[in-house]
Design a protein around this motif. Structure first.
Motif, PDB file in Angstrom:
ATOM      1  N   PHE A 381       0.798  -1.227   0.000  1.00  0.00           N
ATOM      2  CA  PHE A 381       0.000   0.000   0.000  1.00  0.00           C
ATOM      3  C   PHE A 381       0.831   1.277   0.000  1.00  0.00           C
ATOM      4  CE2 PHE A 381       0.142  -2.093   4.153  1.00  0.00           C
ATOM      5  CZ  PHE A 381       0.779  -1.136   4.931  1.00  0.00           C
ATOM      6  N   ASN A 382       2.007   1.288   0.649  1.00  0.00           N
ATOM      7  CA  ASN A 382       2.836   2.501   0.547  1.00  0.00           C
ATOM      8  C   ASN A 382       4.259   2.175   0.089  1.00  0.00           C
ATOM      9  OD1 ASN A 382       3.709   1.386   2.910  1.00  0.00           O
ATOM     10  ND2 ASN A 382       3.798   3.286   4.065  1.00  0.00           N
ATOM     11  N   ALA A 383       4.353   1.127  -0.745  1.00  0.00           N
ATOM     12  CA  ALA A 383       5.663   0.756  -1.284  1.00  0.00           C
ATOM     13  C   ALA A 383       6.060   1.729  -2.383  1.00  0.00           C
ATOM     14  CB  ALA A 383       5.609  -0.659  -1.840  1.00  0.00           C
ATOM     15  N   ASP A 384       7.289   2.208  -2.318  1.00  0.00           N
ATOM     16  CA  ASP A 384       7.804   3.081  -3.371  1.00  0.00           C
ATOM     17  C   ASP A 384       8.727   2.288  -4.299  1.00  0.00           C
ATOM     18  OD1 ASP A 384       8.505   5.799  -4.497  1.00  0.00           O
ATOM     19  OD2 ASP A 384      10.487   5.034  -3.907  1.00  0.00           O
ATOM     20  N   HIS A 385       9.538   1.420  -3.718  1.00  0.00           N
ATOM     21  CA  HIS A 385      10.438   0.617  -4.537  1.00  0.00           C
ATOM     22  C   HIS A 385      10.746  -0.717  -3.856  1.00  0.00           C
ATOM     23  CE1 HIS A 385      12.913   3.131  -1.855  1.00  0.00           C
ATOM     24  NE2 HIS A 385      13.769   2.126  -1.835  1.00  0.00           N
ATOM     25  N   VAL A 386      11.313  -1.622  -4.668  1.00  0.00           N
ATOM     26  CA  VAL A 386      11.735  -2.921  -4.152  1.00  0.00           C
ATOM     27  C   VAL A 386      13.157  -2.747  -3.635  1.00  0.00           C
ATOM     28  CG1 VAL A 386      12.248  -5.314  -4.783  1.00  0.00           C
ATOM     29  CG2 VAL A 386      10.283  -4.151  -5.807  1.00  0.00           C
ATOM     30  N   LEU A 387      13.393  -3.094  -2.375  1.00  0.00           N
ATOM     31  CA  LEU A 387      14.725  -2.924  -1.789  1.00  0.00           C
ATOM     32  C   LEU A 387      15.714  -3.864  -2.474  1.00  0.00           C
ATOM     33  CD1 LEU A 387      15.814  -1.112   0.515  1.00  0.00           C
ATOM     34  CD2 LEU A 387      15.522  -3.071   2.057  1.00  0.00           C
ATOM     35  N   PHE A 388      15.325  -5.113  -2.603  1.00  0.00           N
ATOM     36  CA  PHE A 388      16.066  -6.086  -3.422  1.00  0.00           C
ATOM     37  C   PHE A 388      15.130  -7.266  -3.683  1.00  0.00           C
ATOM     38  CE2 PHE A 388      17.323  -6.849   1.073  1.00  0.00           C
ATOM     39  CZ  PHE A 388      16.911  -8.159   1.245  1.00  0.00           C
ATOM     40  N   ASP A 389      15.358  -7.992  -4.778  1.00  0.00           N
ATOM     41  CA  ASP A 389      14.572  -9.188  -5.044  1.00  0.00           C
ATOM     42  C   ASP A 389      15.520 -10.356  -5.254  1.00  0.00           C
ATOM     43  OD1 ASP A 389      12.794 -11.160  -5.679  1.00  0.00           O
ATOM     44  OD2 ASP A 389      11.913 -10.177  -7.421  1.00  0.00           O
ATOM     45  N   THR A 390      15.714 -11.117  -4.193  1.00  0.00           N
ATOM     46  CA  THR A 390      16.610 -12.279  -4.258  1.00  0.00           C
ATOM     47  C   THR A 390      15.827 -13.585  -4.127  1.00  0.00           C
ATOM     48  OG1 THR A 390      17.002 -11.922  -1.911  1.00  0.00           O
ATOM     49  CG2 THR A 390      18.701 -11.126  -3.416  1.00  0.00           C
ATOM     50  N   ARG A 391      14.486 -13.499  -4.317  1.00  0.00           N
ATOM     51  CA  ARG A 391      13.684 -14.729  -4.267  1.00  0.00           C
ATOM     52  C   ARG A 391      14.162 -15.662  -5.382  1.00  0.00           C
ATOM     53  NH1 ARG A 391       7.855 -12.613  -5.271  1.00  0.00           N
ATOM     54  NH2 ARG A 391       9.054 -11.612  -6.920  1.00  0.00           N
ATOM     55  N   ILE A 392      13.975 -16.952  -5.193  1.00  0.00           N
ATOM     56  CA  ILE A 392      14.433 -17.917  -6.197  1.00  0.00           C
ATOM     57  C   ILE A 392      13.231 -18.321  -7.057  1.00  0.00           C
ATOM     58  CG2 ILE A 392      15.718 -20.050  -6.573  1.00  0.00           C
ATOM     59  CD1 ILE A 392      16.684 -19.778  -3.626  1.00  0.00           C
ATOM     60  N   TYR A 393      13.380 -18.131  -8.372  1.00  0.00           N
ATOM     61  CA  TYR A 393      12.287 -18.413  -9.309  1.00  0.00           C
ATOM     62  C   TYR A 393      12.203 -19.929  -9.566  1.00  0.00           C
ATOM     63  CZ  TYR A 393      11.259 -13.515  -9.887  1.00  0.00           C
ATOM     64  OH  TYR A 393      10.845 -12.230  -9.632  1.00  0.00           O
ATOM     65  N   PRO A 394      11.040 -20.405 -10.064  1.00  0.00           N
ATOM     66  CA  PRO A 394      10.853 -21.849 -10.233  1.00  0.00           C
ATOM     67  C   PRO A 394      11.966 -22.487 -11.065  1.00  0.00           C
ATOM     68  CG  PRO A 394       8.796 -20.697 -10.670  1.00  0.00           C
ATOM     69  CD  PRO A 394       9.832 -19.646 -10.453  1.00  0.00           C
ATOM     70  N   GLY A 395      12.502 -23.576 -10.565  1.00  0.00           N
ATOM     71  CA  GLY A 395      13.537 -24.324 -11.287  1.00  0.00           C
ATOM     72  C   GLY A 395      14.920 -23.696 -11.213  1.00  0.00           C
ATOM     73  N   GLN A 396      15.033 -22.486 -10.654  1.00  0.00           N
ATOM     74  CA  GLN A 396      16.320 -21.784 -10.635  1.00  0.00           C
ATOM     75  C   GLN A 396      17.144 -22.149  -9.393  1.00  0.00           C
ATOM     76  OE1 GLN A 396      17.074 -18.573 -12.811  1.00  0.00           O
ATOM     77  NE2 GLN A 396      15.889 -19.935 -14.123  1.00  0.00           N
ATOM     78  N   THR A 397      18.460 -21.955  -9.525  1.00  0.00           N
ATOM     79  CA  THR A 397      19.371 -22.205  -8.409  1.00  0.00           C
ATOM     80  C   THR A 397      20.098 -20.923  -8.049  1.00  0.00           C
ATOM     81  OG1 THR A 397      19.712 -24.496  -9.095  1.00  0.00           O
ATOM     82  CG2 THR A 397      21.398 -23.538  -7.669  1.00  0.00           C
ATOM     83  N   ALA A 398      20.142 -20.619  -6.754  1.00  0.00           N
ATOM     84  CA  ALA A 398      20.938 -19.481  -6.280  1.00  0.00           C
ATOM     85  C   ALA A 398      22.280 -20.017  -5.785  1.00  0.00           C
ATOM     86  CB  ALA A 398      20.198 -18.775  -5.151  1.00  0.00           C
ATOM     87  N   HIS A 399      23.388 -19.471  -6.320  1.00  0.00           N
ATOM     88  CA  HIS A 399      24.728 -19.885  -5.874  1.00  0.00           C
ATOM     89  C   HIS A 399      25.260 -18.821  -4.924  1.00  0.00           C
ATOM     90  CE1 HIS A 399      24.754 -22.578  -9.379  1.00  0.00           C
ATOM     91  NE2 HIS A 399      24.310 -21.547 -10.073  1.00  0.00           N
ATOM     92  N   ARG A 400      25.796 -19.251  -3.783  1.00  0.00           N
ATOM     93  CA  ARG A 400      26.404 -18.295  -2.861  1.00  0.00           C
ATOM     94  C   ARG A 400      27.719 -18.877  -2.349  1.00  0.00           C
ATOM     95  NH1 ARG A 400      22.818 -15.802  -4.698  1.00  0.00           N
ATOM     96  NH2 ARG A 400      21.262 -14.453  -3.701  1.00  0.00           N
ATOM     97  N   SER A 401      28.753 -18.023  -2.228  1.00  0.00           N
ATOM     98  CA  SER A 401      30.036 -18.453  -1.668  1.00  0.00           C
ATOM     99  C   SER A 401      30.364 -17.612  -0.447  1.00  0.00           C
ATOM    100  CB  SER A 401      31.162 -18.256  -2.691  1.00  0.00           C
ATOM    101  OG  SER A 401      30.970 -19.113  -3.777  1.00  0.00           O
ATOM    102  N   PHE A 402      30.964 -18.238   0.555  1.00  0.00           N
ATOM    103  CA  PHE A 402      31.330 -17.552   1.795  1.00  0.00           C
ATOM    104  C   PHE A 402      32.788 -17.858   2.111  1.00  0.00           C
ATOM    105  CE2 PHE A 402      26.896 -18.751   1.685  1.00  0.00           C
ATOM    106  CZ  PHE A 402      26.268 -17.523   1.880  1.00  0.00           C
ATOM    107  N   HIS A 403      33.497 -16.887   2.646  1.00  0.00           N
ATOM    108  CA  HIS A 403      34.939 -17.041   2.876  1.00  0.00           C
ATOM    109  C   HIS A 403      35.298 -16.777   4.328  1.00  0.00           C
ATOM    110  CE1 HIS A 403      34.297 -16.177  -1.378  1.00  0.00           C
ATOM    111  NE2 HIS A 403      35.384 -16.923  -1.605  1.00  0.00           N
ATOM    112  N   PHE A 404      36.142 -17.648   4.872  1.00  0.00           N
ATOM    113  CA  PHE A 404      36.630 -17.494   6.250  1.00  0.00           C
ATOM    114  C   PHE A 404      38.147 -17.666   6.241  1.00  0.00           C
ATOM    115  CE2 PHE A 404      32.323 -19.118   6.477  1.00  0.00           C
ATOM    116  CZ  PHE A 404      31.737 -18.411   7.519  1.00  0.00           C
ATOM    117  N   LYS A 405      38.794 -17.195   7.311  1.00  0.00           N
ATOM    118  CA  LYS A 405      40.227 -17.442   7.466  1.00  0.00           C
ATOM    119  C   LYS A 405      40.382 -18.875   7.985  1.00  0.00           C
ATOM    120  CE  LYS A 405      44.314 -15.173   9.407  1.00  0.00           C
ATOM    121  NZ  LYS A 405      45.060 -16.422   9.482  1.00  0.00           N
TER     122      LYS A 405
END
Ligand code: HEC
Ligand code: HEC
Ligand code: HEC
Ligand code: HEC
Ligand code: HEC
Length: 447
Positions: A381-405
């Motif tokens: 109702f009072n949305a001006d913009h989408v902050l981010f859209d990282t939802r995963i669409y059907p059949g799609q894969t999200a790849h993420r990598s994380f790094h530690f010492k």
């Protein structure tokens, strides 16, 4: 529900069951009299009777007992009385105190579209938007058995030139209120009501009347995303096939009806984001950890393998978070050695509880809306913009990598969790709502 409400509810039910017996006898009378020309029955079945009064769910449930039990346990069956909806609408917290969060803080008076989907019966009667307060005063029965089973048609109205939908419910839905109950069966016979096979009831467009909402943004895009994936063949099922599953034993669908094969019987739970079993069907996850010199790398793939729309779903408060922990053999946390992008935003929780993951190594899958001044989350109702859209669409894969010492000696132990939340935790905390995390995966790795 308080006990008074319950007794209040019992009376109409007793009245209806008495009425029902009269009707059953009356119906049998008609059968005996028997001679109704088919030509006069046909137009009546399709006509909409504006004076028709919707029956209570309990009346239908007197014969359709399993349906009633299923539906009463669903969220759709509770609207507009479920508290999360009411408190977000009224902008009050769980104790009923105004907290400035929700629709009425943005627009203190007047009509809105909320009633259109949460109380469709009275809005369709009016033919224009109503305030929820007014809709309740007009005696809305919410989304009832009788509302759904007297719908004749639903049209999805999309303008390819503007790329926008017209989602006003009174433009989309055609009703045929009356004694004819419409459904997926071609051979149903009931002593209480007439029946008619209805092609719209087995199509996703039936659900699109409410599960697609064009405001400034397309604030609910469940149908839109499903349609694109379905047309491409990525998703093969309709909404009903996943959300109204068949199965169990062969049995009657009503008292007095014949035993039917289980494949003709659709459960009415409408499980979604509040149901752990349903949520766990949506995703698969692959995680591995390895060393690259001084660095420990954790790679995670999350696939939307089971939802016919985005994961998480459209409602703008839903979110899925990936939480990654790495420790050495003594249990001492390893230092994060990646970019800020590998860290969870404040929407994952800000505070000191073990469930506040803001600032923790991980990733969020969501589509939060923000106001003009950047406040998130907010409703459509009072949305001006989408902050981010990282939802995963059907059949799609999200790849993420994380790094530690990497630890100087010994193994690193890694824990990867995928957690579903039906609302952002900071909002839940402010509202005083109760929410359990749904842990979809909890994996342990060593490297
Ligand atoms: C086009 C139909 C439509 C309109 C208009 C609409 N809603 Fe909804 N609402 C839904 C549907 C469908 C869901 C649940 C499905 C989902 O989660 O995607 C829902 C869910 C919600 C929920 C979450 C409930 C829960 O238990 O998690 C809240 C809160 C809510 N609506 C508030 C509002 C308010 C406030 C308005 C008006 C500003 C509004 N809705 C207008 C269709 C609508
Ligand atoms: C007196 C018992 C009784 C009551 C009350 C009753 N029904 Fe039925 N209904 C039946 C029977 C019997 C059938 C047919 C069962 C069969 O053929 O397997 C049926 C069939 C149906 C069908 C299937 C129609 C089709 O063609 O797919 C729908 C939908 C339905 N009922 C909805 C309702 C609704 C909504 C209400 C309340 C407004 C209601 N019923 C009240 C007994 C009842
Ligand atoms: C949100 C709309 C909706 C509501 C509310 C709803 N139904 Fe249905 N119902 C459907 C749809 C859609 C189907 C057909 C599913 C299919 O075949 O894919 C169906 C199927 C049926 C059938 C046919 C038999 C079967 O299992 O498919 C009966 C009988 C029925 N519903 C009764 C009820 C009763 C009684 C209630 C209330 C307790 C109710 N429905 C509430 C949408 C609804
Ligand atoms: C008249 C409007 C309307 C129609 C038609 C409708 N829905 Fe809904 N649905 C809603 C609303 C509103 C809610 C949210 C109820 C709440 O939480 O207060 C909802 C909730 C749901 C949820 C639960 C979401 C959750 O997270 O718990 C599912 C699943 C769902 N609907 C599926 C369907 C399917 C499948 C159909 C078509 C067979 C359908 N709906 C038809 C309005 C509708
Ligand atoms: C292939 C199976 C499948 C199909 C097809 C499907 N869904 Fe879902 N749906 C799921 C699963 C699994 C979830 C739970 C995970 C999630 O929330 O994304 C879900 C969740 C939901 C939710 C709750 C999420 C939210 O945002 O509140 C709603 C509402 C919903 N579906 C409605 C629909 C409607 C409407 C359609 C048709 C346009 C549909 N679904 C088609 C499997 C499916």
């Amino acid at each position: 529900m308080n006990p008074n409400e319950k007794t209040h509810k019992m009376k109409p039910m007793v009245r209806h069951v008495a009425g029902l017996l009269v009707l059953v006898c009356f119906g049998a009378g008609l059968l005996v009299a028997g001679l109704r020309p088919a030509s006069s029955a046909a137009p009546a079945a399709d006509a909409d009777d504006p004076h028709y009064e919707y029956m209570d769910n309990e009346t239908c449930g007197a014969c359709h007992q399993e349906k009633l039990r299923d539906y009463q346990s669903s969220f759709m069956g509770q609207t507009p009385h479920d508290q999360v909806f009411r408190q977000f609408y009224a902008a009050v917290n769980a104790r009923g105190k105004p907290d400035g969060i929700g629709f009425r803080a943005f627009k203190p008076k007047g009509a809105s579209d909320c009633a259109s989907c949460h109380t469709p019966d009275v809005v369709l009667d009016a033919g224009h938007e109503l305030s929820l307060e007014e809709a309740i005063k007009r005696g809305s029965k919410g989304i009832s058995c009788d509302y759904c089973h007297t719908i004749k048609d639903v049209k999805v109205i999309f303008d390819p030139k503007t790329g926008r939908y017209d989602t006003r419910i009174w433009k989309m839905v055609t009703r045929a209120r009356g004694e004819v109950k419409r459904g997926p069966l071609k051979d149903a016979k009931s002593p209480f009501h007439k029946t008619k096979f209805s092609p719209i009831h087995v199509k996703s467009e039936f659900c699109a009347a409410c599960h697609n909402n064009q405001e400034h943004l397309l604030s609910l895009d469940t149908y839109h995303v499903w349609k694109q994936a379905f047309d491409k063949g990525v998703v093969k099922q309709t909404c009903q096939q996943c959300h109204m599953p068949t199965g169990g034993k062969d049995r009657p669908i009503a008292i007095g009806g014949p035993v039917r094969p289980a494949s003709q019987i659709h459960r009415h739970f409408f499980h979604g984001g509040h149901n752990a079993e349903m949520v766990k069907k949506a995703a698969t996850m692959k995680a591995e950890a390895s060393r690259r010199g001084e660095t420990l790398v954790v790679n995670v793939d999350v696939t939307n393998s089971g939802a016919g729309h985005t994961f998480p779903g459209a409602a703008t408060l839903r979110n899925v978070i990936l939480v990654v922990d790495a420790v050495d053999e003594d249990g001492k946390p390893l230092a994060h050695a990646g970019s800020r992008k590998e860290v969870l935003p404040p929407l994952a929780g800000v505070g000191h509880s073990p469930r506040d993951f803001g600032g923790h190594v991980g990733a969020m899958f969501a589509r939060p809306f923000a106001t003009k001044s950047g406040k998130a989350p907010t409703g459509g109702f009072n949305a001006d913009h989408v902050l981010f859209d990282t939802r995963i669409y059907p059949g799609q894969t999200a790849h993420r990598s994380f790094h530690f010492k990497a630890p100087a000696s010994g193994h690193a132990r890694v824990r990867v969790r995928l957690i579903y939340r039906w609302a952002f935790k900071p909002l839940v905390d402010k509202k005083g709502w109760k929410m359990d995390d749904i842990v979809i995966f909890d994996r342990k790795l060593t490297a």
